[in-house]
Design an enzyme around this catalytic site. Structure first.
Site, PDB file in Angstrom:
ATOM      1  N   SER A   1      38.189  48.901  35.571  1.00  0.00           N
ATOM      2  CA  SER A   1      37.532  48.628  34.689  1.00  0.00           C
ATOM      3  C   SER A   1      36.443  49.606  34.004  1.00  0.00           C
ATOM      4  O   SER A   1      35.788  50.397  34.898  1.00  0.00           O
ATOM      5  CB  SER A   1      36.584  47.350  34.804  1.00  0.00           C
ATOM      6  OG  SER A   1      35.510  47.617  35.531  1.00  0.00           O
ATOM      7  N   LYS A   2      36.196  49.581  32.765  1.00  0.00           N
ATOM      8  CA  LYS A   2      35.363  50.859  32.128  1.00  0.00           C
ATOM      9  C   LYS A   2      33.740  50.373  32.946  1.00  0.00           C
ATOM     10  O   LYS A   2      33.315  51.105  33.038  1.00  0.00           O
ATOM     11  CB  LYS A   2      35.269  50.294  30.584  1.00  0.00           C
ATOM     12  CG  LYS A   2      36.413  50.345  30.076  1.00  0.00           C
ATOM     13  CD  LYS A   2      36.247  50.074  28.585  1.00  0.00           C
ATOM     14  CE  LYS A   2      37.592  49.821  27.925  1.00  0.00           C
ATOM     15  NZ  LYS A   2      37.468  49.548  26.399  1.00  0.00           N
TER      16      LYS A   2
END
Ligand code: GLU
Length: 501
Positions: free
Chosen positions: A255-256
C-alpha cells in the site's frame, strides 16, 4: 460473442499504484489481443479525495507505459451522477430498491453484523435480521409522499431474503455467497442522494457496454453486490477476471500508505526505468505465457496473453526498506538492466539524452557527427553493467565529465595497495600519449609492454587505470575505456591518480 470492451477504472485519489498499472496493462493486452476496445474511466465520485493532480499523474503513468491509446473519450464518472441516480430511482419504482427513511442517528454503516444487532436492539422481533428494515416494504405511495414532503432518505437495494449470489470468475472459478451475508446495500446516500461506488460502477459498465471486467482480487466482495445490481437492472453481467494481489515481502498488501514511493509507478520513471522493461516486469506479476518466456516484447505479450494464463496466487514484490540497493524488487532491476544491455541503441540513446541533460552532462556536440559517433560507442560500452538510466550520469559520470568522484573502496583496492603505482601511473600516461593510432589495441600493447618491463602483472596496471579513469573498481574492458576517454584525458587522469597512491 460481441466484441471485447474492457476498461481501466482508477480512482484519482493518489498516484498510480503499480498494482493498478498492472490492471491497466492486463486490460490493454486483452483488448489489443482480441481486437477489442480499451477504455479509461476516471472514478472521481469521491469529491473530497479525488484531485486533478492525481488524474494527471495517472494519465502520465499510462502514457509512460505506452497504454494511453484509449479507444474512446475518457469517461469521468462524476459526470454521470444523474444517470446513476435515475437508475436507482427506477429500481425504487420497480420495487427492487426502497427508500430508507431511518434517521441519521439510527443508521448502521452498512456492516451486516452491526445492522442485525441494531435491529434486534430496537425489538424488531424474533428472527430479526438486516432485512427487517421497516422501510423495506413501505408502500410506494407512502414512500413517494414522504420523499415529496422533503423527508431525507437513502436508497437501498432490496436483496432477496433467501438464495445465493453466483458468478463465474475466469481466474478464481465459481463464486457464491449467501444473500444473508449481503446487506441491503445503499445505492444513494441519504441527503444529497449521492450515488455510491457499487451502483456507479455497474451503471457505467452497462452504459459503456463493458464485456469483461479485469480488476484486483480485492474487489471480489464488491462483485457479489454488483452482480445483484446487474440483475435488478435487468442487464447481463460481464465476465469477471479478478487479478491476484501484489504483496509486500511480509505478505501484507502493498500500500501507498505503508510502503511509500516504491508503490508508485512514476517512481520507476523518475528513478531510471526503461518503460518497456517495467511494463515487461508488470506483465509477469500474476501472469506468465505458456512457454514461461520472461523477456517479452509488447507484440509478444499481446500475442501470448490470455485470461487463462493469469495466476490465482498472489505475487510478492520483494524489496527491502533498509537496503538502498534493494529499494525495489530485484527482478524489476534485473529486467531493467537486461533491457538497457540489449535494447537497440537507437531506442536507448533517446532515453540517455534526457538523463545526461538533467545531470548537466549533455554537450551539443553529441547531437551529430563525430560527437554522436563517440556517444554511441561510449553508451554501447558502458551500458553492459548498468541497472537504471541513472547509472549513465552516476557511475558513468567520468565518461562525460572530468569532475567525477573516486569510489573510496576502489581507491583503497586498486591504487593504495601498491606504492610503485606512484611511478608506474605517470609512466603509463606517457606510453598512452604515444600510442599510435590511438585505439584499444595500441593502448593494450602499451600497457602490457610497460608491465613486462617493470616486472608487474598487467592486472595491476589495468585495475589502477580503471579506477584512475572512471573512479570505479569495475567497468568495461580497460582498453576500450582508454579509447572512449581519449588520449589526453586518459593521460591526465593517470597522472592525477598518482597523487592518490
Ligand atoms: N475505482 C476502483 C479502484 O480504483 C476500480 C473499480 C473497478 O475496476 O471496477 O479500485
Amino acid at each position: 460473442m460481441s466484441a471485447v470492451r474492457v476498461r481501466f477504472a482508477p480512482s484519482p485519489t493518489g498516484y498510480l499504484h503499480i498494482g493498478a498499472a498492472r490492471t491497466a496493462l492486463f486490460n490493454w493486452l486483452y483488448a489489443r489481443q482480441t481486437g477489442g476496445k480499451f477504455l479509461l474511466r476516471v472514478e472521481d465520485t469521491d469529491a473530497q479525495r479525488s484531485t486533478d493532480e492525481s488524474t494527471r499523474s495517472i494519465i502520465e503513468g499510462l502514457e509512460w507505459l505506452g497504454l494511453a491509446d484509449y479507444d474512446e473519450e475518457i469517461v469521468f464518472q462524476s459526470r454521470n451522477a444523474d444517470k446513476h441516480r435515475e437508475a436507482a430511482l427506477r429500481l425504487v419504482n420497480e420495487g427492487k430498491a426502497y427508500r430508507d427513511f431511518t434517521p441519521k442517528e439510527e443508521r448502521g454503516d452498512g456492516n451486516v453484523k452491526q445492522e442485525i444487532a441494531e435491529r434486534a436492539r430496537k425489538g424488531a422481533g424474533e428472527g430479526a435480521d438486516h432485512r427487517s428494515n421497516p422501510f423495506r416494504d413501505l408502500p410506494l405511495e407512502e414512500s413517494e409522499a414522504r420523499a415529496g414532503a422533503g423527508e431525507p432518505y437513502a436508497v437501498r437495494l432490496k436483496v432477496a431474503r433467501e438464495g445465493r449470489s453466483r458468478f463465474e470468475d475466469v481466474v478464481y472459478g465459481a463464486q457464491e455467497r449467501d444473500y444473508s451475508e449481503i446487506e441491503d446495500l445503499v445505492l444513494l446516500r441519504s441527503g444529497e442522494l449521492a450515488p455510491l461506488y457499487n451502483l456507479s460502477v455497474v451503471v457505467d459498465d452497462i452504459e459503456m457496454r463493458i464485456t469483461h471486467v479485469l480488476r484486483g482480487q480485492d474487489h471480489l466482495t464488491n462483485t457479489h453486490k454488483q452482480a445483484l445490481i446487474y440483475e435488478a437492472l435487468g442487464a447481463p453481467i460481464p465476465r469477471f477476471a479478478h487479478l491476484p494481489l501484489i504483496l509486500a515481502p511480509n505478505k501484507a498488501k502493498l500500500s501507498k500508505r505503508k510502503h511509500g514511493e516504491v508503490v508508485s509507478l512514476t517512481t520507476y520513471r523518475d528513478r531510471g526505468f526503461v518503460a518497456a522493461a517495467f511494463r515487461n516486469y508488470l506483465a509477469l506479476l500474476g501472469w506468465a505465457p505458456p512457454d514461461d518466456q520472461e523477456m517479452l516484447s509488447l507484440a509478444e505479450m499481446v500475442e501470448k496473453f490470455s485470461l487463462e494464463g493469469i495466476h490465482r496466487s498472489n505475487a510478492v514484490f520483494n524489496f527491502s526498506e533498509s537496503d538502498a540497493r534493494q529499494w525495489t524488487d530485484q527482478k524489476a532491476l534485473w529486467m531493467n538492466s537486461e533491457y538497457i544491455r540489449t535494447m537497440p541503441l537507437a531506442e536507448l540513446l533517446p532515453l540517455v539524452r534526457p538523463e545526461l541533460e538533467a545531470a548537466g552532462l549533455w554537450k551539443p556536440e553529441y547531437a551529430e557527427g563525430a560527437g554522436a559517433a563517440w556517444l554511441e560507442k561510449t553508451v554501447e560500452l558502458i551500458r553492459q553493467r548498468f541497472y537504471t538510466l541513472k547509472d549513465f550520469s552516476g557511475q558513468g559520470r567520468a565518461y562525460f565529465a572530468d569532475d567525477f568522484e573516486y569510489d573510496e573502496a576502489a581507491v583503497a583496492k586498486n591504487l593504495k595497495k601498491e606504492p610503485r603505482l606512484k611511478e608506474l601511473l605517470p609512466a603509463l600516461a606517457e606510453r598512452i600519449e604515444r600510442a599510435e593510432p590511438f585505439d584499444a589495441e595500441t593502448c593494450e600493447q602499451a600497457l602490457r609492454a610497460l608491465a613486462d618491463e617493470a616486472g608487474v602483472k598487467a592486472g595491476l596496471l589495468i585495475n589502477a587505470a580503471r579506477t584512475a579513469l572512471t573512479g570505479q573498481a569495475v567497468g568495461p574492458s580497460m582498453f576500450d575505456i582508454f579509447a572512449v576517454v581519449g588520449r589526453d584525458r586518459s593521460a591526465e587522469r593517470l597522472r592525477a591518480a598518482a597523487a592518490l597512491v
